[in-house]
Design an enzyme around this catalytic site. Sequence first.
Site, short mmCIF file in Angstrom:
data_model
loop_
_atom_site.label_atom_id
_atom_site.label_comp_id
_atom_site.label_asym_id
_atom_site.label_seq_id
_atom_site.Cartn_x
_atom_site.Cartn_y
_atom_site.Cartn_z
N GLU A 14 18.69 44.98 40.42
CA GLU A 14 18.01 44.76 41.69
C GLU A 14 17.65 46.05 42.42
OE1 GLU A 14 20.93 42.28 43.71
OE2 GLU A 14 21.11 43.83 45.22
N ILE A 33 35.45 35.70 50.94
CA ILE A 33 34.31 34.79 50.82
C ILE A 33 34.70 33.53 50.04
CG2 ILE A 33 31.95 34.53 49.91
CD1 ILE A 33 31.65 37.62 50.42
N HIS A 44 18.92 39.02 48.02
CA HIS A 44 20.17 39.66 48.46
C HIS A 44 20.30 39.54 49.99
CE1 HIS A 44 23.46 42.72 47.29
NE2 HIS A 44 23.81 42.06 48.39
N GLN A 45 20.23 38.30 50.43
CA GLN A 45 20.19 38.03 51.87
C GLN A 45 21.37 37.20 52.34
OE1 GLN A 45 16.54 35.57 50.94
NE2 GLN A 45 17.32 34.31 52.60
N ALA A 46 22.35 36.98 51.42
CA ALA A 46 23.45 36.09 51.80
C ALA A 46 24.17 36.61 53.04
CB ALA A 46 24.41 35.93 50.63
N ASP A 82 21.52 35.29 44.35
CA ASP A 82 21.09 36.11 45.48
C ASP A 82 21.12 37.59 45.08
OD1 ASP A 82 20.44 36.44 48.31
OD2 ASP A 82 22.45 37.32 48.51
N THR A 107 26.38 34.92 44.35
CA THR A 107 26.00 35.66 45.57
C THR A 107 26.79 36.97 45.64
OG1 THR A 107 27.68 34.45 46.79
CG2 THR A 107 25.42 33.62 46.98
N SER A 108 27.43 37.35 44.50
CA SER A 108 28.31 38.53 44.58
C SER A 108 27.59 39.81 44.14
CB SER A 108 29.57 38.31 43.78
OG SER A 108 30.46 37.53 44.54
N ARG A 109 27.49 40.03 42.85
CA ARG A 109 26.76 41.18 42.32
C ARG A 109 26.11 40.77 41.00
NH1 ARG A 109 26.99 42.83 46.64
NH2 ARG A 109 27.88 44.74 47.45
P1 NAD Z 1 37.47 40.22 48.51
O1 NAD Z 1 37.90 41.57 48.07
O2 NAD Z 1 37.99 39.67 49.80
O3 NAD Z 1 37.82 39.14 47.36
C1 NAD Z 1 37.58 39.34 46.02
C2 NAD Z 1 38.56 38.48 45.24
O4 NAD Z 1 38.22 38.57 43.85
C3 NAD Z 1 40.02 38.95 45.37
O5 NAD Z 1 40.84 37.87 45.78
C4 NAD Z 1 40.39 39.41 43.96
O6 NAD Z 1 41.76 39.15 43.63
C5 NAD Z 1 39.47 38.54 43.13
N1 NAD Z 1 39.25 39.03 41.76
C6 NAD Z 1 39.27 40.29 41.30
N2 NAD Z 1 39.04 40.29 39.97
C7 NAD Z 1 38.89 38.98 39.60
C8 NAD Z 1 38.64 38.32 38.36
N3 NAD Z 1 38.50 39.02 37.24
N4 NAD Z 1 38.54 36.99 38.36
C9 NAD Z 1 38.69 36.26 39.51
N5 NAD Z 1 38.94 36.84 40.70
C10 NAD Z 1 39.03 38.18 40.75
O7 NAD Z 1 35.88 40.25 48.50
P2 NAD Z 1 34.89 39.32 49.33
O8 NAD Z 1 34.73 39.87 50.71
O9 NAD Z 1 35.28 37.93 49.15
O10 NAD Z 1 33.51 39.64 48.58
C11 NAD Z 1 33.31 39.31 47.22
C12 NAD Z 1 32.06 40.01 46.74
O11 NAD Z 1 30.92 39.43 47.39
C13 NAD Z 1 31.96 41.50 47.13
O12 NAD Z 1 32.65 42.32 46.21
C14 NAD Z 1 30.49 41.76 47.11
O13 NAD Z 1 30.12 42.22 45.83
C15 NAD Z 1 29.87 40.38 47.34
N6 NAD Z 1 29.10 40.30 48.59
C16 NAD Z 1 27.80 39.91 48.53
C17 NAD Z 1 27.05 39.82 49.69
C18 NAD Z 1 25.61 39.36 49.69
O14 NAD Z 1 24.90 39.52 50.68
N7 NAD Z 1 25.11 38.76 48.61
C19 NAD Z 1 27.65 40.14 50.91
C20 NAD Z 1 28.99 40.52 50.94
C21 NAD Z 1 29.72 40.60 49.78
#
Ligand code: NAD
Length: 321
Positions: A263, A155, A295-297, A258, A232-234
């Site tokens: 949540e 992402i 949480h709709q991203a 998001d 938009t992560s957690r």
């Molecule tokens: P990914 O595993 O492809 O990438 C995560 C990146 O974070 C990796 O490159 C990793 O090296 C890096 N990382 C780990 N620890 C770190 C730190 N302390 N500081 C900086 N970088 C660090 O994951 P992704 O597919 O890009 O997804 C990221 C997050 O997005 C998921 O874990 C999920 O929680 C969240 N997500 C949210 C939604 C939503 O609808 N809101 C949907 C999908 C994913």
Amino acid sequence: MKVAFFSTTKTDKALFEKLSPDYPVDLDYFDVHLNEKTVPLAKGYRAVCVFVNDTLSRPVIEQLAAGGTELIALRCAGFNNVDRDAAREHKLTVLRVPAYSPMAVAEHALALMMSLNRKTYRSYIRVRDGNFTLEGLLGFDMFRKTAGIIGTGRIGLEMTRILTGIGLNVLAYDPYPNPKVEEYGAKYVELDELYRQSDIITLHVPLMPETHHLIDETALSKMKDGVMLINTSRGALTDADALVQGVKDRKIGYLGIDVYEQEENLFFEDHSEEIIDDDTFERLVTLPNVLITAHQAYFTAEALDNIGQTTLENIQDFERN
Ligand code: NAD
């Protein structure tokens, strides 16, 4: 294979009803979250199919294993809701959908940035009321501002592509740098430098013990006054109380989230007729320049199709092996 499918949303059920006839699965739908109370429903099912808002704690996993479950098929990328040590000990396989649409999430993060900046969410309500004044709607050009991307996985990489594409200077931080990020014209820096220099900071890291409350009072104190923060992560990557204080102190000028730390008590359900019993959430939604989405991203047609297909393929592959 008999699968207990936990979901409280109609969209999930409709999607899997459409796709599952092409796969050797027999899905029974349960309109509840999977947790310690509801886990008896899964007894006798070889697989459970669950989402981010289901709680797969150790006691839940112990009961699943005792009831004959062998597979946890997640319909999401994040797996912070699963006690993976417990799953390993009880020989439960955990499969997820690692990448269904990184573009969907990155585009939603951009939508949050732009809505906050140009205050379109306020303008929409005003114009419907016949108020066409501009007071309070002043934005800034994003062009040549500095954005800091924390986490450049799937992402974060899409976010880099989008933000460099519209002319921002992009700084990135990730313990495992990806050469493509610099090919897009972004620059890796240390986290403190990213905090110091960024006008906009967006989080794209997984929630793990090391990233829990990554953004707390100390991290905020290193950022520019009036910074725009997007998550938009957690939810638990940020300390919600520090966010409330940060917005009140105007350290955070704009907050787009998001996801929210607690949540699981709120999201994906309709609480509009109730009084929400969560002070921190209540305080956040009432603050100015805070935009919270549900949480709709991930929630695009393309992402849902990928989620459905990959989840069903995961279940099929598990059975074949
Ligand atoms: P990914 O595993 O492809 O990438 C995560 C990146 O974070 C990796 O490159 C990793 O090296 C890096 N990382 C780990 N620890 C770190 C730190 N302390 N500081 C900086 N970088 C660090 O994951 P992704 O597919 O890009 O997804 C990221 C997050 O997005 C998921 O874990 C999920 O929680 C969240 N997500 C949210 C939604 C939503 O609808 N809101 C949907 C999908 C994913």
